[in-house]
Design an enzyme around this catalytic site. Structure first.
Site, short mmCIF file in Angstrom:
data_model
loop_
_atom_site.label_atom_id
_atom_site.label_comp_id
_atom_site.label_asym_id
_atom_site.label_seq_id
_atom_site.Cartn_x
_atom_site.Cartn_y
_atom_site.Cartn_z
N SER A 22 0.83 -1.21 0.00
CA SER A 22 0.00 0.00 0.00
C SER A 22 0.86 1.25 0.00
O SER A 22 0.59 2.21 -0.75
CB SER A 22 -0.91 0.00 1.23
OG SER A 22 -1.80 -1.09 1.20
N SER A 164 -14.99 1.90 -1.45
CA SER A 164 -13.55 1.66 -1.37
C SER A 164 -12.86 2.99 -1.09
O SER A 164 -13.15 3.99 -1.74
CB SER A 164 -13.01 1.07 -2.67
OG SER A 164 -11.59 1.00 -2.62
N SER A 165 -11.94 2.97 -0.13
CA SER A 165 -11.15 4.18 0.15
C SER A 165 -10.21 4.51 -1.01
O SER A 165 -9.67 5.62 -1.07
CB SER A 165 -10.34 3.98 1.43
OG SER A 165 -9.38 2.95 1.27
N ASP A 293 -8.55 -7.20 4.06
CA ASP A 293 -7.49 -8.01 3.47
C ASP A 293 -6.97 -9.09 4.41
O ASP A 293 -6.38 -10.08 3.95
CB ASP A 293 -6.32 -7.12 3.03
CG ASP A 293 -6.64 -6.36 1.75
OD1 ASP A 293 -7.59 -6.76 1.05
OD2 ASP A 293 -5.96 -5.37 1.47
#
Length: 415
Positions: A22, A164-165, A293
């Site tokens: 990320s 979703s961010s 996740d």
């Protein structure tokens, strides 16, 4: 398709977790948009990160690799090649971050991808582009085929926070470069807030300042900002550490290195979740809305923990690389877990051991494959894992590390 025969075995040794995927996505993008040369250290070239690197090259950045370090000369004020095509592979982050970024450059941008990427929600951007009368042309097949063109205007953007961010991150990366101030108003509950914290942290490191209220409902973005080149080191990934930390809880003698105990990563919650599972409580409820996740590996750990566990608010698991809600229940049940789907929840009753002796499928989902590898270590009989190569999406050397700490894989099946 690669099928592995995995023998039950105890894992022993030390694992240094790979860098945060990320944070690497965000750092590569920020460096690619900067003026001057940035050094990005501790990079692992997973398929997803390669997709983001190639996307930034399409926009005009120059990227060279030296071991696990990237030297990036950003495109800054340069104009990208027109009519660029960006292959997102299976990376939802690359796609959702790059759609608004593409509006900074001249000409159309064509997005393609693989797997289930074309089926993942993009309505947020379609509606946004239509409101500003920008080109947004999506293909009719299930494969990603999207062409966009036009320049976003500064202003007020109302956006949902419960899909979703990644959409919000895409706008936070883009809006500071517009010729005017902008505001993002979040109209729903914000899920995966931890990922927004990561975005703001990396933006700040590259000189971009964004203000927000305490509830993360309003983001104030000054226009005419510029990214500044940096020497940036990517920290270890709690999403990947979750597999090894769960293996540790299940009795494997694994030591995990490379984690920042003060990390802003939302998946750092795995530490507290595993503590809760090992507490001996007879009944537990764990909210998965902020940490989708890590839910497959949490479900595995819960399956071998005392008592009953409810994993709730798992709606977004259905729109990942696989329907992880169904995949997790199906494959763990095949190994002997007592787990059922109730609405958008997983209800789990702990068992003492998993039987194994079954063929299971990764569903071509990297996180499912790694969870099932850890599950094999506590099975009574070997398992066969189909489509094991999908770990390349985020953790390309996972199987090598698994073998180094004692995982027993039938090499003949590796192809």
């Amino acid at each position: 398709m690669t099928t592995l025969m995995i023998e039950p075995s105890e894992l022993t040794g030390t694992v240094t977790v790979p860098p945060s995927k990320s944070m690497a996505h965000r750092a590569v993008i920020c460096a690619g948009l900067a003026t001057g040369q940035s050094i990005i250290r501790n990079i692992q070239l997973s398929d997803d990160i390669i997709a983001t690197m190639e996307g930034m090259r399409a926009f005009g950045a120059t990227i060279e690799q030296d071991g696990n370090t990237l030297i990036i000369d950003g495109c800054g004020e340069a104009v990208a090649r027109t009519n660029q095509e960006i292959d997102c592979n299976e990376s939802g982050s690359t796609l959702r971050f790059f759609v608004p970024l593409a509006t900074l450059f001249e000409g159309p941008t064509h997005f393609v991808g693989r797997g289930k990427l074309g089926q993942r929600p993009l309505e947020t951007y379609r509606e946004l582009f239509e409101r500003q009368d920008l080109r947004y042309e999506a293909g009719t097949s299930e494969q990603l085929d999207l062409t966009i063109e036009g320049r976003l205007e500064p202003g007020t953007y109302e956006m949902r926070g419960d899909i979703s961010s990644q959409f919000i991150t895409g706008m936070l990366l883009t809006l500071p470069l517009l010729d005017g101030d902008s505001t993002i108003e979040i109209t729903t509950h914000l899920e995966s807030k931890g990922y927004i914290d990561l975005t703001l942290s990396v933006l700040s490191a590259f000189g971009i300042i964004i203000k927000h209220d305490d509830d993360y409902r309003t983001f104030e973005i000054k226009g005419n900002q510029r990214y500044h080149a940096q020497d940036y080191t990517v920290e270890g990934d709690y999403s990947q550490a979750a597999f090894w930390l769960s293996a540790q809880l299940l009795g494997n003698k694994i030591k995990v290195n490379g984690l920042d105990q003060k990390s802003l990563q939302g998946d750092r919650e795995i530490v507290h979740i595993l503590e809760q599972l090992s507490s001996g409580e007879e009944e537990r409820t764990i909210d998965g809305s902020q940490v989708p996740d890590i839910i497959p590996t949490v479900a595995l750990a819960a399956s071998l923990s005392k008592g009953k566990t409810k994993l709730i608010n798992l709606e977004r698991l259905r729109i990942k690389e696989s329907d992880r809600l169904v995949a997790t229940q199906k494959e763990l049940s095949a190994l002997g877990a007592q787990i059922e789907i109730v609405g958008d929840q997983l209800h789990i009753k702990g068992v003492q051991t998993l039987k194994g002796g079954a063929e299971v499928w990764s569903h071509k989902d990297h996180r499912m494959a790694m969870m099932l590898a850890v599950a094999s270590t506590v099975c009574q009989e070997p398992i066969q894992l189909k489509d094991s190569e999908c770990v390349k999406k985020s953790y390309p050397d996972f199987w090598e590390v698994f073998k180094e700490v004692g995982g027993k894989i039938d090499e003949r099946s590796m192809g």
